[in-house]
Design a protein around this motif. Structure first.
Motif, short mmCIF file in Angstrom:
data_model
loop_
_atom_site.label_atom_id
_atom_site.label_comp_id
_atom_site.label_asym_id
_atom_site.label_seq_id
_atom_site.Cartn_x
_atom_site.Cartn_y
_atom_site.Cartn_z
N ARG C 5 0.90 -1.07 0.13
CA ARG C 5 -0.07 0.16 0.00
C ARG C 5 0.91 1.32 -0.02
O ARG C 5 0.74 2.20 -0.77
N LEU C 9 0.84 4.30 -2.53
CA LEU C 9 0.67 5.65 -2.14
C LEU C 9 1.38 6.61 -2.63
O LEU C 9 1.40 7.68 -2.98
N LEU C 12 1.06 7.32 -5.97
CA LEU C 12 -0.18 8.12 -6.28
C LEU C 12 0.46 9.54 -5.90
O LEU C 12 -0.10 10.45 -6.43
N LEU C 16 0.09 12.71 -7.86
CA LEU C 16 -1.02 13.94 -7.64
C LEU C 16 -0.30 15.20 -7.45
O LEU C 16 -0.70 16.04 -8.03
N LEU C 22 -2.02 18.05 -10.45
CA LEU C 22 -2.84 18.71 -9.25
C LEU C 22 -2.23 19.83 -9.20
O LEU C 22 -3.18 21.06 -8.85
N GLY C 64 -4.37 19.53 8.63
CA GLY C 64 -3.57 18.58 8.59
C GLY C 64 -2.20 18.50 7.97
O GLY C 64 -2.09 18.99 6.83
N PHE C 104 -3.33 10.71 13.17
CA PHE C 104 -3.61 9.68 12.44
C PHE C 104 -2.44 9.06 11.87
O PHE C 104 -1.49 9.49 11.28
N GLY C 136 -2.71 2.95 5.80
CA GLY C 136 -2.72 3.35 4.42
C GLY C 136 -3.56 4.60 4.15
O GLY C 136 -3.41 5.02 2.92
N GLY C 137 -4.06 5.04 5.08
CA GLY C 137 -5.15 6.17 4.53
C GLY C 137 -4.58 7.52 4.66
O GLY C 137 -5.19 8.51 4.70
N VAL C 138 -3.35 7.80 5.21
CA VAL C 138 -2.71 9.00 5.29
C VAL C 138 -2.10 9.47 3.79
O VAL C 138 -1.40 8.89 3.32
N PRO C 139 -2.83 10.38 3.66
CA PRO C 139 -2.26 11.17 2.23
C PRO C 139 -0.85 11.28 1.80
O PRO C 139 0.04 11.72 2.91
N GLY C 140 -0.21 11.08 0.97
CA GLY C 140 1.19 11.40 0.68
C GLY C 140 2.16 10.49 1.05
O GLY C 140 3.37 11.00 1.41
N GLU C 145 -0.05 11.97 10.39
CA GLU C 145 -0.79 13.29 9.93
C GLU C 145 -1.43 13.78 11.17
O GLU C 145 -1.88 12.96 12.14
#
Lengths: 152, 152, 152
Positions: C5, C9, C12, C16, C22, C64, C104, C136-140, C145
């Protein structure tokens, strides 16, 4: 796996909202306890569960808003933001007064598409934002859930 | 997989809280920095880690509360809400003054049972609420963690 | 699975932030809408996305903050806390005025090491804190976060 989870959740939420007797309904209620004001209380079997908004000391707090229909992340984000605007107006606030937004995505891969709908919706001085993904953890099969704190 | 995770977490938290030297203890501490007030500071090896509540400008903030014992979601939810009430009272607030609650479930399948214990606990004008599930992400093997913001 | 993951990410977020258009950049902007003040607006393709901080009624809210470089949880936590301090200072607040922190984590196994860096950073009357892991849900690709609400 995530798709399977979504299906499970869809069934779960359908059962929550209907057959299994959760019976959550929103009623118009706007009473004042001291300074605190609560609007649009959501009931679970006639017992107050949570409010759609509360107000105190110049701040308004909105409950988490999801999108409970078939649609992609852009449709869900748009729905959530429109509902946020509705709730803010009911509470005497507005999108340009939002101070903080919390975004819970179903899937972090939706981050960019969520941004495409989110940007520009709060005027030139937007709120702060915290975004995380919870991979199946958003109730009711929504691809995104958001809450906010706004000035009023 | 989630059950395995829970076992890992149980061991992890046990080690965190004890053997591995984290040594987190709550001490009574209520000092004032300008307007801000912090109560029941939790220490990590004698160093302030976080407070159980902070107060400022007519608002009180509570730290995330979990249930660190064997039990189902109803027992955990009940424990968390009772502890929330205790902390609010210590801070001069109460359940009917709560404005916003954040609920982090271990498992979204516990949503309905959590609601059954949650509803009615905050009076007729309940707080707003945001609920997501984090599938193993709640510390200390708790099935639910909640924090809140209240009027005071 | 989590490592996979993370790699996904990383790709990703790289896409992004760059190639995929973006085009998120931070510009200095400090305007006042009634009482609300927003600082360091982050733009997505020239459209305001979110602010780094907002201020209203004696409170400051921070967006965040993650750590978007290769490093372990201690390095990421340290970076996030330093950036939090920077943002608080820009907004006229400080670490000892922080009332509430949301943490997080990418992985709950980082809880103890995060604490080791976190403790003591907010003075003797630290904020309340809520910590969950989102796997796996923290961006970047950040391992952690954090956002906060502070007095000002």
């Amino acid at each position: 796996m995530l798709n399977e989870r979504r299906n499970v959740l869809k069934k779960l939420f359908a059962s929550l909202a209907g057959i299994a007797g959760l019976n959550v309904v929103a009623k118009a209620a706007s009473n004042t306890t001291f300074d605190k004001q609560a609007k649009n209380v959501v009931y679970d079997q006639e017992i107050p569960l949570f409010s759609s908004s509360t107000k105190h000391g110049g701040f308004v707090f909105l409950a988490g808003i999801g999108a409970h229909f078939e649609g992609d992340i852009k449709a869900h984000t748009d729905h959530v933001l429109k509902e946020m605007e509705n709730q803010l107006k009911k509470a005497g606030s507005s999108m340009d007064k939002v101070l903080k937004v919390s975004v819970f995505l179903h899937d972090l891969n939706d981050y960019k598409a969520m941004n495409e709908v989110f940007r520009g919706r709060f005027g030139s001085n937007p709120p702060v934002r915290t975004t995380v993904a919870v991979y199946g953890g958003v109730p009711g099969n929504s691809l995104v859930e958001m809450d906010c704190i706004a000035a009023v």
